[in-house]
Every structure is written in C-alpha cells, then in structure tokens.
Scaffold this motif. Sequence first.
Motif, short mmCIF file in Angstrom:
data_model
loop_
_atom_site.label_atom_id
_atom_site.label_comp_id
_atom_site.label_asym_id
_atom_site.label_seq_id
_atom_site.Cartn_x
_atom_site.Cartn_y
_atom_site.Cartn_z
N GLU A 31 0.82 -1.00 -0.03
CA GLU A 31 -0.10 -0.12 0.02
C GLU A 31 0.82 1.37 0.12
N VAL A 32 1.85 1.20 0.87
CA VAL A 32 2.70 2.58 0.99
C VAL A 32 3.76 2.73 -0.26
N ALA A 33 3.99 1.42 -0.90
CA ALA A 33 4.87 1.38 -2.05
C ALA A 33 4.00 2.17 -3.16
N ARG A 34 2.41 1.66 -3.27
CA ARG A 34 1.88 2.21 -4.30
C ARG A 34 1.81 3.72 -4.22
N ALA A 35 1.61 4.22 -3.07
CA ALA A 35 1.32 5.62 -2.78
C ALA A 35 2.61 6.45 -2.95
N LEU A 36 3.89 5.76 -2.70
CA LEU A 36 4.95 6.66 -2.99
C LEU A 36 5.20 6.58 -4.34
N ASN A 37 4.86 5.49 -5.03
CA ASN A 37 4.97 5.33 -6.78
C ASN A 37 4.22 6.52 -7.34
N SER A 38 2.89 6.56 -6.87
CA SER A 38 1.96 7.64 -7.45
C SER A 38 2.41 8.93 -7.37
N GLY A 39 3.35 9.54 -6.56
CA GLY A 39 3.61 10.65 -6.44
C GLY A 39 5.12 10.99 -6.48
N LYS A 40 5.67 9.99 -7.36
CA LYS A 40 7.08 10.09 -7.46
C LYS A 40 7.53 11.39 -8.27
N ALA A 41 6.92 11.58 -9.22
CA ALA A 41 7.55 12.76 -10.02
C ALA A 41 7.60 14.02 -9.20
N LEU A 42 6.53 14.29 -8.61
CA LEU A 42 6.35 15.56 -7.79
C LEU A 42 7.53 15.45 -6.43
N SER A 43 7.72 14.10 -5.87
CA SER A 43 8.56 13.86 -4.65
C SER A 43 9.93 14.26 -5.11
N LEU A 44 10.35 13.82 -6.56
CA LEU A 44 11.86 14.03 -7.01
C LEU A 44 11.97 15.58 -7.07
N SER A 45 11.05 16.30 -7.51
CA SER A 45 11.28 17.77 -7.74
C SER A 45 11.46 18.30 -6.13
N ARG A 46 10.95 17.69 -5.42
CA ARG A 46 10.59 18.51 -3.93
C ARG A 46 11.69 18.31 -3.31
N THR A 47 12.34 16.73 -3.30
CA THR A 47 13.25 16.66 -2.32
C THR A 47 14.41 15.54 -2.78
N PRO A 48 15.56 15.69 -2.43
CA PRO A 48 16.68 14.57 -2.70
C PRO A 48 16.34 13.37 -2.22
N LEU A 49 15.60 13.34 -1.17
CA LEU A 49 15.18 12.08 -0.51
C LEU A 49 14.44 11.13 -1.32
N ALA A 50 13.73 11.66 -2.37
CA ALA A 50 12.92 10.61 -3.09
C ALA A 50 13.85 9.69 -3.93
N GLU A 51 15.10 10.10 -3.97
CA GLU A 51 15.99 9.21 -4.77
C GLU A 51 15.89 7.96 -4.06
N LEU A 52 15.43 7.64 -2.80
CA LEU A 52 15.40 6.28 -1.95
C LEU A 52 14.42 5.52 -2.52
N TRP A 53 13.52 6.20 -3.55
CA TRP A 53 12.29 5.32 -3.80
C TRP A 53 12.10 5.49 -5.57
N ARG A 54 13.30 6.04 -6.02
CA ARG A 54 13.26 6.44 -7.58
C ARG A 54 13.13 5.05 -8.35
N HIS A 55 13.91 3.94 -8.00
CA HIS A 55 13.96 2.70 -8.75
C HIS A 55 12.79 1.81 -8.00
N PRO A 56 12.07 1.10 -8.91
CA PRO A 56 10.87 -0.01 -8.43
C PRO A 56 11.37 -0.73 -7.47
#
Length: 312
Positions: free
Chosen positions: A197-222
């Motif tokens: 469930e959380v992985a799906r939520a992270l994936n759905s907002g991935k593009a916005l997260s990558l532009s917002r915080t470098p921490l999003a690199e932690l979940w850039r790859h599937p």
Amino acid sequence: MKHEQHKGRKPAPAQDGQAQPLAPEIRPGQSIELLKELHILTREGKLNQDSRRKLKQVYHLFHFIEELLQDLSAQCKDGGAQQAGITLADHGAGKSYLGFIIYDLFFRQNPSGHVYGIETRAELVQKSRELAARLGFTRMSFLNLSVAESMQAGDLPERIDIVTALHACDTATDDAIAFGLQKQARYMVLVPCCQAEVARALNSGKALSLSRTPLAELWRHPLHTRELGSQITNVLRCLYLEAMGYQVSVTELVGWEHSLKNELIIARYTGQRKRAAAQRLRAILEEFGLTDLLQSRFRLPEGQPPVSAGVV
C-alpha cells in the motif's frame, strides 16, 4: 555392538499424548496426530531433516508467544481473581498452523481459555474445524470472516487477550491491529508480509517528490520503492501502536524460511499513549506525502496535536 543389535528393530508405536516423544526435539505430551497433520512428522511418525528444521521454526515462534501466555496466567493468579481463561485470536489463520500449535502446547494443559482462528477461505475453515474435532481440541473455534466482519461478530468475545497475525499480507496486518485495538488486546504478535500500500502511494507521487526533495532518490527505482515502502510501513505501525498505548519491540524471526519477510513485532498494552510517537507518525506521513493514511490506517485519537516545528 548395541547399535547393531537394535538396527532392525522398529520403535514402539507412540500413543497420542504420551509423555515419551518419538524424538528428543518433540516436547513431552505433544499431540503426535497433530504433528502428522501439520507434516512435521511423517505418517510413519518419523522426523527427517526437513521436518526437524520445521519443528525448530515452530518452537522459535511459540517461544515468544508462550512468554506472553505465561505472563497473562501469572497476572490472573496475582490478582486473585477467578481466571475466566485467556483468549487468543489468530487473524488470517490459513490452515491454522499457529493456532493448533499454541493450543496443543499451552491451552490443552490448562482448564480454561479459547483460541479463535479467523480466515476468509471457507474450505480452510472447514478443514480446521474437522481437525479440531478429531483431536478433541474443544476450545478452538474457526470463523469464516473478514477482519471487518470479525470486529462485529457475536461469536467473538468483547475482549481478546492476544491477537496474532502471521505473514498477514499487505494491509491485513493493519486490519489485525485495528481488530486488536477494538478488542482491547493486551498483546499483539505480528509478522507482516508483502506490503504494497505505501509503495503504491510512493510510486503515484514519485515525479512530484523527485522535484521536491532529494530524499525521493530513495524510492526512484521500483525495487527500492517496494523495499522502502515495506520499511516505512512497519515503522509507521510501531509508532501507531505506541501512540495508542502499547510498548513495542521489534526483532527478527530467525530461521523462519517460509517467507523472506521475517520481522516480528510484539506490542504490549500499557495504557500510556506516547505523544511523541503520534507527532513523529504525522511527521513521517507528511514527509513522504502519505497523510491520507491518517484517515484510514492510522487514525489517531481525537485531540492529538498536529506536527509542531522541529519534530523529527
């Protein structure tokens, strides 16, 4: 030589419930028929290397639960009250492997107490009922219910002492936690599995997260998304339980080879709701863009303060 004299001799057949086990690993008094039904013993009553490993895994898990059962028994005696009997509910019971072992090793030796197996697959519930009847395990009940249904079912008592959920997939662990909270469980024993469930939520907002915080690199790859989602989920569950008045410990269920997910969460009710845990829960949900879960999985008590500046 002695070993040659006995080489061709077959061991005397062991009767179910006898004090002398077939192998030193088997506890005295265990149901031999149950061990055969669970494929720990062969139909001939033998214990091979694979079944010996399986038995070790069973004992390892039971060891944690046995301590809780003994603690509850001691509390009843110390309180001087009439012991009505410990109640245990196993969610997502499947073939009720865990419930049967707990009943055989603890409840069968005690005059009171009840084990409830809750499972959505009707055929497994029926098989468990038939096995319990054959074994004479009269204080076991098997209910063909979902978690939502079990929370309102009249077949279950208003309070449950211990709630277990072994390898409950995805949100089933959260459902078991919700059940435990409603039933005012004194202990919860959880082994989460296959969290998505959380992985799906992270994936759905991935593009916005990558532009917002470098921490999003932690979940850039599937692959990282799935693994991080699993890690975050269990951290959130522990914080939620602490916020709801439980003391939480997390350990590894060493040797349990049925699943790569072998994190064991044990929660003990103290009644002391931790404000800091609630604040950190909110902070993590906000940081990862998961605040919608406050309305579903992680409903905090009314009056909990919002995240304040500087909370990490």
